[in-house]
Write a protein that holds these residues in place. Sequence first.
Motif, PDB file in Angstrom:
ATOM      1  N   ARG A  82       6.626  -8.080   4.292  1.00  0.00           N
ATOM      2  CA  ARG A  82       5.840  -9.161   4.963  1.00  0.00           C
ATOM      3  C   ARG A  82       4.300  -9.976   3.984  1.00  0.00           C
ATOM      4  O   ARG A  82       4.224 -10.912   4.115  1.00  0.00           O
ATOM      5  N   GLY A 124       7.131   1.299  14.329  1.00  0.00           N
ATOM      6  CA  GLY A 124       6.797   2.932  14.756  1.00  0.00           C
ATOM      7  C   GLY A 124       8.536   3.452  14.492  1.00  0.00           C
ATOM      8  O   GLY A 124       9.334   5.076  14.466  1.00  0.00           O
ATOM      9  N   PHE A 133       0.804  -1.562   0.214  1.00  0.00           N
ATOM     10  CA  PHE A 133       0.003  -0.367   0.304  1.00  0.00           C
ATOM     11  C   PHE A 133       1.006   1.592   0.005  1.00  0.00           C
ATOM     12  O   PHE A 133       2.274   1.433   0.382  1.00  0.00           O
ATOM     13  N   ASN A 138       0.945   0.755   6.068  1.00  0.00           N
ATOM     14  CA  ASN A 138      -0.391  -0.030   6.561  1.00  0.00           C
ATOM     15  C   ASN A 138       0.340  -1.588   7.154  1.00  0.00           C
ATOM     16  O   ASN A 138      -0.116  -2.277   7.887  1.00  0.00           O
ATOM     17  N   LEU A 139       1.300  -1.339   7.946  1.00  0.00           N
ATOM     18  CA  LEU A 139       2.269  -2.241   9.338  1.00  0.00           C
ATOM     19  C   LEU A 139       1.087  -2.560  10.076  1.00  0.00           C
ATOM     20  O   LEU A 139       0.752  -1.242  10.995  1.00  0.00           O
ATOM     21  N   PHE A 140       1.409  -3.555  10.566  1.00  0.00           N
ATOM     22  CA  PHE A 140       1.149  -3.103  12.130  1.00  0.00           C
ATOM     23  C   PHE A 140       1.645  -3.366  13.146  1.00  0.00           C
ATOM     24  O   PHE A 140       2.445  -3.096  13.950  1.00  0.00           O
ATOM     25  N   PRO A 141       1.202  -1.349  13.673  1.00  0.00           N
ATOM     26  CA  PRO A 141       2.621  -0.665  15.038  1.00  0.00           C
ATOM     27  C   PRO A 141       2.247  -1.252  15.964  1.00  0.00           C
ATOM     28  O   PRO A 141       3.181  -1.422  16.874  1.00  0.00           O
ATOM     29  N   HIS A 142       1.093  -2.323  16.696  1.00  0.00           N
ATOM     30  CA  HIS A 142       1.396  -2.978  17.693  1.00  0.00           C
ATOM     31  C   HIS A 142       2.006  -4.531  17.691  1.00  0.00           C
ATOM     32  O   HIS A 142       2.124  -4.857  18.436  1.00  0.00           O
ATOM     33  N   TYR A 194       9.897  -1.708  16.391  1.00  0.00           N
ATOM     34  CA  TYR A 194       8.411  -1.942  15.606  1.00  0.00           C
ATOM     35  C   TYR A 194       8.381  -1.271  14.830  1.00  0.00           C
ATOM     36  O   TYR A 194       8.770   0.034  14.770  1.00  0.00           O
TER      37      TYR A 194
END
Lengths: 432, 412, 259
Positions: C166, C152, C100, C104-108, C150
């Motif tokens: 990913r 971020g 994307f 849209n990586l999952f930040p958690h 992470y």
Amino acid sequence: MSDTHAESIPFVRETTLPQAAPPTAERGVYKWGRENLFATPANALLTLVSIYVIYVVLSAILPWVLNGVWNAGSLSECREILAGTRGGCFAVLVDRWEQLFFGFKYPSDQLWRPTLTLVLFFFAVAPVLFFDLPRKLLAFTAVFPFLAYWLIWGGPILVPIVALVGVGAGYVVYSRLVAQSFAGGFFGGIAAAAVVWFLGGYLVDATTGPSSLLDAVPSRDLGGYMLNFMLGVTCVSLSVPIGIALALGRQSSMPLIKWLSVIFIEFIRGVPLITLLFVASVMLAYFFPPNSTVDLFLRVVIMITMFSSAYIAEVIRGGLAALPKGQYEAADSLGLDYAQSMRLIILPQALKISIPGIVNIAVGLFKDTTLVSVISMFDLVGMIRGPILASTDWNGVYWELLGFAALLFFVVCYGISQYSQWLERRLATDHR
Amino acid sequence: MTTLTDPAKGAFRPSMLLYDTRYRSLTLQAIAAIVLALCLMYLYSNLADNLRAAGLNISFGFLADTAGYDINQTLIDYNSQSSNLRAAVVGILNTLLVAFLACVTATIFGVLAGVLRLSPNWLVRKLMAFYVEIFRNIPVLIWIIIIFTIMTAVLPAPSAFRGDDPDSSMLFNLAAFTNRGIYIPGPYFTRGFGLEGNGGLNWILVIAVLIGSLIGTRAVTASANAKQEATGVRPKTLWINLAIWFVPIIVVLFALGLQWDIPALRGFNFGGGIQIGGPLIALWFALSIYTGAFIAENVRAGILSVSKGQTEAAAALGLRPRRVMSLVVLPQALRVIVPPLISQYLNITKNSSLAIAVGYADITATLGGITLNQTGRAIECVLLLMLFYLIISLLISAFMNVYNNSMKLKER
Amino acid sequence: MTEAVKTPAQMAVSDEVAISIQNMNKWFGSFHVLRDIDLTVNRGERIVICGPSGSGKSTLIRCINALEEHQKGSIEVDGTLLSSDLKNIDKIRSEVGMCFQHFNLFPHLTILENCTLAPIWVRKTPKKEAVETAMHFLEKVKIPDQADKYPGQLSGGQQQRVAIARSLCMRPRIMLFDEPTSALDPEMIKEVLDTMIELAEEGMTMLCVTHEMGFARQVANRVIFMDQGQIVEQNEPEEFFNNPQSPRTQLFLSQILGH
């Protein structure tokens, strides 16, 4: 049609396809209904359940409201008129509207005074809420508190005039001195106001006579919805400046100031408002000089103001934290001192961001003013539970009265929260 | 501001106290401390004068005196001969009871309404928006009074249940809704330990079994995780977990001879079973439904805060909607939902002090109400009351800080 | 990168059809976003889609893995017809990877957890194996040392490379790229493009919405120009850039290449 297979490159479209309408299954009411009400079986079931809930609620309330009695002297008369059919006895609202709005002791021939104050209040608050109105209108906002005091409490007109002149003198001195030093302006202003008030006090004492234009009404005669409104407006407007000071104090680099602010804010936020009202009703009097009489209204105002200023301080702290660090650095680099950079750069921006939050606090506080009924003040809820439901005529008219109180609060609180959302949208689109 | 080293050392002038960055902050703080001390001394001297004039002193001895009033709903033994301190403890337990009950139900209401507000169903969405707006914009005190009025003025008196053809009847012959409260069946044991008391040991056994079941299901989940890590296939755990929860407790309850004490009309009132007083119900229900409206908004905001890109990315990886929810959306939404949720719990605890308006004997009504009025110890009572709420608030905020720090997203 | 570059023609394209879109139409409300789209993509093809904003290019590739629902026509991916059947959607999504614009990586989740999430829960891969695969692809995008950080904590370019890794962890046969470089700073664009070029050289089927014309020349074997929801022109890169036929293509190219 399909002339564009992989082997058929290159391809150039010569004609432009026109916009076509979507297929019928993708249009209009049919599509809307399919997507919004009957997308899946579970969804359809949910729709049916909702319709049933709406039916049950409406079939209980509508006949009761439409069949209501508006003209009767007591509950038993109502029941006679209804003759066994279901219907509300709204006659109580017609009979007791004065008490609901103004309490049961405010002189009935003077009710125009609070009503006029309310009308003027809208004019005074408009320029604060809507930035587009001409700034000159704020002059009336500045005069309004003194005018409102005189209209509601009455008594010698010199008292509010002296207070106003004192504030005016303080403001003049402040604006002269503030260019050199904020502290000088601030304390100079306070000193000037104090001098005027001190001298004015003698003037008021000397001229006190029976010839006041408006009859004096003591605070304990205030009541009804008016009391909720007055407590809400007074306490919120007093607590904004205190909240600013507390928020700045909490950010201060001076440990003593910082910790005092933190302790005050966290203490107030940690206890329920009702305990603070207990303080106002049974404890605060011990801290005033002996033989002084500070009436309950003022004591309650003091405690509620402390309460809301702690919450407003937290909102403003959020606004201060939301400002980029660059703003502080830019102000410092221009050579502004602390007071100047706060007054000219930081606070104008931080307050603007905080307004929706402050408005939400105001809504919450306005709802919380009903708690004063617990310390036996006769606000709207106090009037309903006390004098009206206890009277022989209207003993048992719960739903009409409680519903009316709920409606009054809903109208005001919903209105304010809609304003807050409008403001939030507007601030979001403003170029900041 | 940085502190610049002044070249002229030792040349101290008084004006430097205000205009030298080294001393300015100290000077200002000293002034503030002096002003504060003067204010406190003034207030204290007023207090001392007023107390002397009224012939009072500050003393907490009254806590040991006999309370002399009855409390209708107590969790521990209490009678009018107990001390004021015990009355206060009864109040504290009652506060904690109603706060706990209201937190649980408010969360259920709030999560349901918050999720339903995002439902694809237009009607449900509007209905939930209506619920939220109605409850958020009307004072909680009015809701408490409205529900209390339903309890006392609409529900029938116990006498309406009497006679051969009574006006009211019990729900399934098990529960009675009366204007004195709701009566529901109460469990008791016929076998087992400690039957002379109220079966305390039996209850401990039951709780121990439930804790064992909890540990058991945890173990099942852990072994499922291990199996998934090793082979990639996650075994189905639903039925095993249900069995672990239900089989042992049913066996134990049967072995202990669990019986239900069903409320029945005795004389002018109901007897047997458990009585939940009208004030408790009113307070509990009003607090849950009022706070539920606020929690609904938090839940909605939390779910909306997870950007659409996250859902799309998860879907593009081939995760099914249920897994998208549990692996990607919820862990992120909870970070946004939990902190305001905890402050709503704090609000419930503070708002439970409105119990005094409907006569529920919480700490505000016992210590801050009757005890205060009977002993006249206003200052002591109000201070103790504030201290109690302050401790609760500080505990909850401390918990919230720990949670926030542990959940913080790592960023550059 | 410079010596080893193969020209687009040298990279193998098989005759096997990977994606076949026929007469596909889509509406947003009453707005007709995609009009009669016909497109066949063979295995190993690298297609660049360009066009002005709002022309429907993103919507087109989002329809391919059912992030958007199309309302008319058919989409077939690897022989699986895209329908409302969840099984088919799952099958297509596990074979089609997507990157994307905003990563849209999952930040958690950590970088490694981001990469192993789908293999573990969708492919049912044992964790150890999933970790190995993830590390393999993280090495490939040259950030194995960041695995425990992470999202971020990474730069934009690194985040986008993680997003590519990913997707690759699911061993997709087709990759979709939705403006992968347009949220990046210039110096980071190169590192992402290098990764994509490497992928292309390995024979991955790629559909790429991008305005990186250098990338298109170097890698694509077909460039598609879209406007107002239609495919207006498609051609081999050399012809497309040097000799555009449609006036709209000419206008567009003059605007983006003009400065």
